[in-house]
Write an enzyme that holds these catalytic residues in place. Structure first.
Site, PDB file in Angstrom:
ATOM      1  N   SER A   1     -11.118   4.333  -7.649  1.00  0.00           N
ATOM      2  CA  SER A   1     -12.499   3.632  -7.588  1.00  0.00           C
ATOM      3  C   SER A   1     -13.630   4.272  -6.802  1.00  0.00           C
ATOM      4  CB  SER A   1     -12.060   2.042  -6.943  1.00  0.00           C
ATOM      5  OG  SER A   1     -13.299   1.396  -6.715  1.00  0.00           O
TER       6      SER A   1
ATOM      7  N   TYR B   1      -7.883  -2.643   0.036  1.00  0.00           N
ATOM      8  CA  TYR B   1      -7.974  -2.344  -1.062  1.00  0.00           C
ATOM      9  C   TYR B   1      -8.406  -0.960  -1.533  1.00  0.00           C
ATOM     10  CZ  TYR B   1      -9.738  -1.824  -5.673  1.00  0.00           C
ATOM     11  OH  TYR B   1      -9.897  -1.136  -7.077  1.00  0.00           O
TER      12      TYR B   1
ATOM     13  N   LYS C   1      -6.382   2.630  -2.587  1.00  0.00           N
ATOM     14  CA  LYS C   1      -6.627   3.458  -3.807  1.00  0.00           C
ATOM     15  C   LYS C   1      -6.860   5.045  -3.179  1.00  0.00           C
ATOM     16  CE  LYS C   1      -6.854   0.843  -7.013  1.00  0.00           C
ATOM     17  NZ  LYS C   1      -6.026   1.027  -8.272  1.00  0.00           N
TER      18      LYS C   1
HETATM   19  P1  NAD Z   1      -6.630  -6.201 -13.923  1.00  0.00           P
HETATM   20  O1  NAD Z   1      -6.003  -7.340 -12.738  1.00  0.00           O
HETATM   21  O2  NAD Z   1      -7.032  -7.152 -14.891  1.00  0.00           O
HETATM   22  O3  NAD Z   1      -5.239  -5.661 -14.381  1.00  0.00           O
HETATM   23  C1  NAD Z   1      -4.220  -5.246 -13.693  1.00  0.00           C
HETATM   24  C2  NAD Z   1      -2.945  -5.148 -14.403  1.00  0.00           C
HETATM   25  O4  NAD Z   1      -1.837  -5.117 -13.540  1.00  0.00           O
HETATM   26  C3  NAD Z   1      -2.824  -6.831 -14.606  1.00  0.00           C
HETATM   27  O5  NAD Z   1      -2.386  -7.339 -15.969  1.00  0.00           O
HETATM   28  C4  NAD Z   1      -1.380  -7.292 -13.685  1.00  0.00           C
HETATM   29  O6  NAD Z   1      -0.735  -8.374 -14.021  1.00  0.00           O
HETATM   30  C5  NAD Z   1      -0.801  -5.950 -13.566  1.00  0.00           C
HETATM   31  N1  NAD Z   1      -0.065  -5.803 -12.189  1.00  0.00           N
HETATM   32  C6  NAD Z   1      -0.617  -5.587 -10.967  1.00  0.00           C
HETATM   33  N2  NAD Z   1       0.470  -5.394 -10.179  1.00  0.00           N
HETATM   34  C7  NAD Z   1       1.459  -5.165 -10.919  1.00  0.00           C
HETATM   35  C8  NAD Z   1       3.019  -4.769 -10.710  1.00  0.00           C
HETATM   36  N3  NAD Z   1       3.454  -4.493  -9.479  1.00  0.00           N
HETATM   37  N4  NAD Z   1       3.492  -4.379 -11.837  1.00  0.00           N
HETATM   38  C9  NAD Z   1       3.318  -4.450 -12.843  1.00  0.00           C
HETATM   39  N5  NAD Z   1       2.052  -4.879 -13.327  1.00  0.00           N
HETATM   40  C10 NAD Z   1       1.375  -5.220 -12.400  1.00  0.00           C
HETATM   41  O7  NAD Z   1      -7.312  -5.311 -13.054  1.00  0.00           O
HETATM   42  P2  NAD Z   1      -8.343  -4.302 -13.806  1.00  0.00           P
HETATM   43  O8  NAD Z   1      -9.675  -4.602 -13.699  1.00  0.00           O
HETATM   44  O9  NAD Z   1      -7.905  -4.088 -15.238  1.00  0.00           O
HETATM   45  O10 NAD Z   1      -8.026  -2.825 -13.140  1.00  0.00           O
HETATM   46  C11 NAD Z   1      -7.111  -1.922 -13.272  1.00  0.00           C
HETATM   47  C12 NAD Z   1      -6.811  -0.910 -12.465  1.00  0.00           C
HETATM   48  O11 NAD Z   1      -8.099  -0.501 -11.956  1.00  0.00           O
HETATM   49  C13 NAD Z   1      -6.721  -1.427 -11.005  1.00  0.00           C
HETATM   50  O12 NAD Z   1      -5.597  -0.624 -10.471  1.00  0.00           O
HETATM   51  C14 NAD Z   1      -7.819  -1.599 -10.165  1.00  0.00           C
HETATM   52  O13 NAD Z   1      -7.683  -1.350  -8.994  1.00  0.00           O
HETATM   53  C15 NAD Z   1      -8.655  -0.319 -10.781  1.00  0.00           C
HETATM   54  N6  NAD Z   1     -10.126  -0.640 -10.640  1.00  0.00           N
HETATM   55  C16 NAD Z   1     -10.650  -1.677 -11.182  1.00  0.00           C
HETATM   56  C17 NAD Z   1     -12.000  -1.919 -11.197  1.00  0.00           C
HETATM   57  C18 NAD Z   1     -12.716  -3.085 -11.550  1.00  0.00           C
HETATM   58  O14 NAD Z   1     -13.711  -3.499 -11.398  1.00  0.00           O
HETATM   59  N7  NAD Z   1     -12.250  -3.913 -12.454  1.00  0.00           N
HETATM   60  C19 NAD Z   1     -12.853  -1.105 -10.450  1.00  0.00           C
HETATM   61  C20 NAD Z   1     -12.090   0.182  -9.809  1.00  0.00           C
HETATM   62  C21 NAD Z   1     -10.747   0.410 -10.146  1.00  0.00           C
HETATM   63  C1  UD1 Z   2     -16.620  -4.750  -5.927  1.00  0.00           C
HETATM   64  C2  UD1 Z   2     -15.647  -4.305  -4.753  1.00  0.00           C
HETATM   65  C3  UD1 Z   2     -15.112  -2.652  -5.080  1.00  0.00           C
HETATM   66  C4  UD1 Z   2     -14.512  -2.625  -6.158  1.00  0.00           C
HETATM   67  C5  UD1 Z   2     -15.358  -3.252  -7.381  1.00  0.00           C
HETATM   68  C6  UD1 Z   2     -14.637  -3.579  -8.708  1.00  0.00           C
HETATM   69  C7  UD1 Z   2     -16.460  -5.417  -2.785  1.00  0.00           C
HETATM   70  C8  UD1 Z   2     -17.256  -5.350  -1.361  1.00  0.00           C
HETATM   71  N1  UD1 Z   2     -16.472  -4.367  -3.589  1.00  0.00           N
HETATM   72  O1  UD1 Z   2     -17.641  -3.740  -5.810  1.00  0.00           O
HETATM   73  O2  UD1 Z   2     -14.516  -2.451  -3.920  1.00  0.00           O
HETATM   74  O3  UD1 Z   2     -14.123  -1.442  -6.687  1.00  0.00           O
HETATM   75  O4  UD1 Z   2     -15.920  -4.509  -7.122  1.00  0.00           O
HETATM   76  O5  UD1 Z   2     -15.712  -3.637  -9.649  1.00  0.00           O
HETATM   77  O6  UD1 Z   2     -16.011  -6.506  -3.233  1.00  0.00           O
HETATM   78  N2  UD1 Z   2     -23.406  -9.569  -6.024  1.00  0.00           N
HETATM   79  C9  UD1 Z   2     -23.982 -10.632  -5.720  1.00  0.00           C
HETATM   80  N3  UD1 Z   2     -23.493 -11.973  -6.115  1.00  0.00           N
HETATM   81  C10 UD1 Z   2     -22.243 -12.186  -6.476  1.00  0.00           C
HETATM   82  C11 UD1 Z   2     -21.481 -10.953  -6.636  1.00  0.00           C
HETATM   83  C12 UD1 Z   2     -21.972  -9.736  -6.268  1.00  0.00           C
HETATM   84  O7  UD1 Z   2     -25.274 -10.626  -5.680  1.00  0.00           O
HETATM   85  O8  UD1 Z   2     -21.797 -13.436  -6.814  1.00  0.00           O
HETATM   86  C13 UD1 Z   2     -23.891  -8.360  -5.944  1.00  0.00           C
HETATM   87  C14 UD1 Z   2     -23.287  -7.474  -4.872  1.00  0.00           C
HETATM   88  O9  UD1 Z   2     -23.812  -7.619  -3.511  1.00  0.00           O
HETATM   89  C15 UD1 Z   2     -23.455  -6.091  -5.370  1.00  0.00           C
HETATM   90  C16 UD1 Z   2     -23.457  -6.330  -6.906  1.00  0.00           C
HETATM   91  O10 UD1 Z   2     -23.891  -7.759  -7.118  1.00  0.00           O
HETATM   92  O11 UD1 Z   2     -24.615  -5.578  -5.061  1.00  0.00           O
HETATM   93  C17 UD1 Z   2     -22.170  -6.003  -7.552  1.00  0.00           C
HETATM   94  O12 UD1 Z   2     -20.937  -6.717  -6.844  1.00  0.00           O
HETATM   95  P1  UD1 Z   2     -19.560  -6.755  -7.719  1.00  0.00           P
HETATM   96  O13 UD1 Z   2     -19.638  -6.985  -9.058  1.00  0.00           O
HETATM   97  O14 UD1 Z   2     -18.828  -7.611  -6.635  1.00  0.00           O
HETATM   98  O15 UD1 Z   2     -19.033  -5.018  -7.260  1.00  0.00           O
HETATM   99  P2  UD1 Z   2     -19.230  -4.382  -6.130  1.00  0.00           P
HETATM  100  O16 UD1 Z   2     -19.599  -4.972  -4.823  1.00  0.00           O
HETATM  101  O17 UD1 Z   2     -19.815  -2.959  -6.656  1.00  0.00           O
END
Ligand code: NAD
Ligand code: UD1
Length: 340
Positions: free
Chosen positions: A124, A149, A153
């Site tokens: 991330s 979190y 990562k």
């Molecule tokens: P998500 O929660 O939708 O998907 C994660 C999946 O992993 C789920 O289906 C969950 O059931 C499964 N899971 C969790 N722990 C497990 C375990 N111990 N064993 C087997 N399955 C398990 O999340 P996502 O948004 O699809 O994110 C996927 C990856 O990307 C994560 O590692 C997350 O940290 C990373 N990531 C996500 C974002 C975001 O904004 N969505 C941003 C940066 C990084």
């Molecule tokens: C958040 C996580 C980040 C993670 C990412 C995954 C936090 C502090 N950071 O990022 O670690 O990797 O999600 O997608 O949670 N905002 C509002 N109102 C809301 C929600 C968000 O104004 O109800 C604003 C936030 O202040 C930010 C932007 O929208 O400026 C995006 O927020 P969000 O979608 O939560 O993502 P990040 O904070 O960038």
């Protein structure tokens, strides 16, 4: 290729499974469904035109992994499984270190035992912390993270670097996602957060569909063009395609490779709200509240490295992202659990 996708039932994993199947890869999902619905599997079958193999289980279960790797020869693993809620990680740090760090270590051990050395890891942009300037390049310092979190990562990234240094057979791609949003254009797959969403776009979508009343904008006094926080939103389908390019790249380039997956453009909270109003045709009420602790003012990616080394860049703009979220939200107002 024969690919194991941990967390393949989740938001990003499911969209990546679609792209893998469409490119002709053979996919097995490993997921414990702790943050996803089994109904995703039916939707995947609809989108892909075939059912994907599934192992229901936990990446921390070494015996299960041993059986999975013994049952078939995987060429690579895409590792999405993990927990991702920042606030929850502050309250339950051990759960986050256990799942995200422990799960990754157990997975790598099982891979090494089975002779599988190609891994793509979901990291991330949070590992960059409050970067000194924009856009953020992959070479910028990492580790100044403010929550468990983000630290989990970063720790996994460091572990993977040590691992690759210890054995030249490893080929690892660390992908630092910026802000993944959007949904599959079919309207069949999308983000389905449990409870009240923590992230902006799912929150806005639930206000638009009438599940929530009003958007809280976390602060309007940041040093940005309209005072609200700026982020690099990227369509989940673009992100998914980036994984396929990264997989191809690590076949050519062993060791550890780090790539940003972002669009390289920053949009403010108000930009997102306006784009969603255009997509849904509905006015969206919002009020400005206090900034959220730990939020940075702005965060967007330098995209040159991914372009030069992967031949990948994001295609879909903010309006397309919001249109696809709206299609998903409108046709699945209660997410996957809407289905009988
Ligand atoms: P998500 O929660 O939708 O998907 C994660 C999946 O992993 C789920 O289906 C969950 O059931 C499964 N899971 C969790 N722990 C497990 C375990 N111990 N064993 C087997 N399955 C398990 O999340 P996502 O948004 O699809 O994110 C996927 C990856 O990307 C994560 O590692 C997350 O940290 C990373 N990531 C996500 C974002 C975001 O904004 N969505 C941003 C940066 C990084
Ligand atoms: C958040 C996580 C980040 C993670 C990412 C995954 C936090 C502090 N950071 O990022 O670690 O990797 O999600 O997608 O949670 N905002 C509002 N109102 C809301 C929600 C968000 O104004 O109800 C604003 C936030 O202040 C930010 C932007 O929208 O400026 C995006 O927020 P969000 O979608 O939560 O993502 P990040 O904070 O960038």
């Amino acid at each position: 290729m024969n690919v194991l996708v941990t967390g393949g039932a989740g938001f990003i994993g499911s969209h990546t499974v679609v792209e893998l199947v469409q490119e002709g890869h053979c996919v097995t999902i490993l997921d414990n469904f702790c943050n996803s619905s089994r109904r995703v599997l039916d939707r995947l079958a609809q989108v892909c035109g075939e059912r994907v193999d599934v192992i229901e289980g936990d990446v921390r279960d070494a015996a299960l992994l041993r059986r999975a790797f013994a049952a078939q020869q995987f060429d690579a693993v895409l590792h999405f499984a993990g927990l991702k809620a920042v606030g929850e990680s502050v309250e339950q740090p051990l759960a986050y270190y256990d799942n995200n760090v422990g799960g990754s270590v157990t997975l790598c051990q099982a891979m090494a035992e089975a002779g599988v050395f190609r891994l793509i890891f979901s990291s991330s942009a949070t590992v960059y912390g409050d970067a000194e300037r924009m856009p953020i390049e992959e070479s910028f310092p990492t580790g100044r993270v403010t929550n468990p979190y983000g630290r989990s990562k970063w720790m996994v990234e460091e572990i993977l670097k040590d691992l690759a240094a210890s054995d030249p057979r490893w080929a690892i791609g660390i992908l630092r996602y910026f802000n993944p949003v959007g949904a599959h254009p079919s309207g069949l797959l999308g983000e389905d957060p449990r409870g009240i969403p923590n992230n902006l776009v799912p929150y806005v979508a639930q206000v638009a569909v009438g599940k929530l009343d009003c958007i809280s904008v976390y602060g309007d006094c940041y040093p940005t063009r309209d005072g609200t926080g700026v982020r690099d939103y990227i369509h989940v389908v673009d992100l998914a395609r980036g994984h396929l390019k990264a997989l191809a790249a690590i076949m050519r380039k062993p060791g550890v490779n780090v790539w940003n997956l972002g669009r390289g453009e920053g949009y403010s909270v108000l930009d997102v709200i306006r784009a969603f109003e255009r997509a849904s045709g509905r006015p969206l009420p919002y009020r400005v509240v206090e900034p959220r602790p730990g939020d940075v003012a702005e965060c967007w990616a330098a995209t040159e490295k991914a372009w030069h080394e992967l031949g990948w860049r994001a295609e879909y703009d903010l309006d397309t992202m919001m249109r696809d979220v709206w299609r998903w939200q409108e046709s699945n107002p209660r997410g996957y659990d809407d289905q009988p």
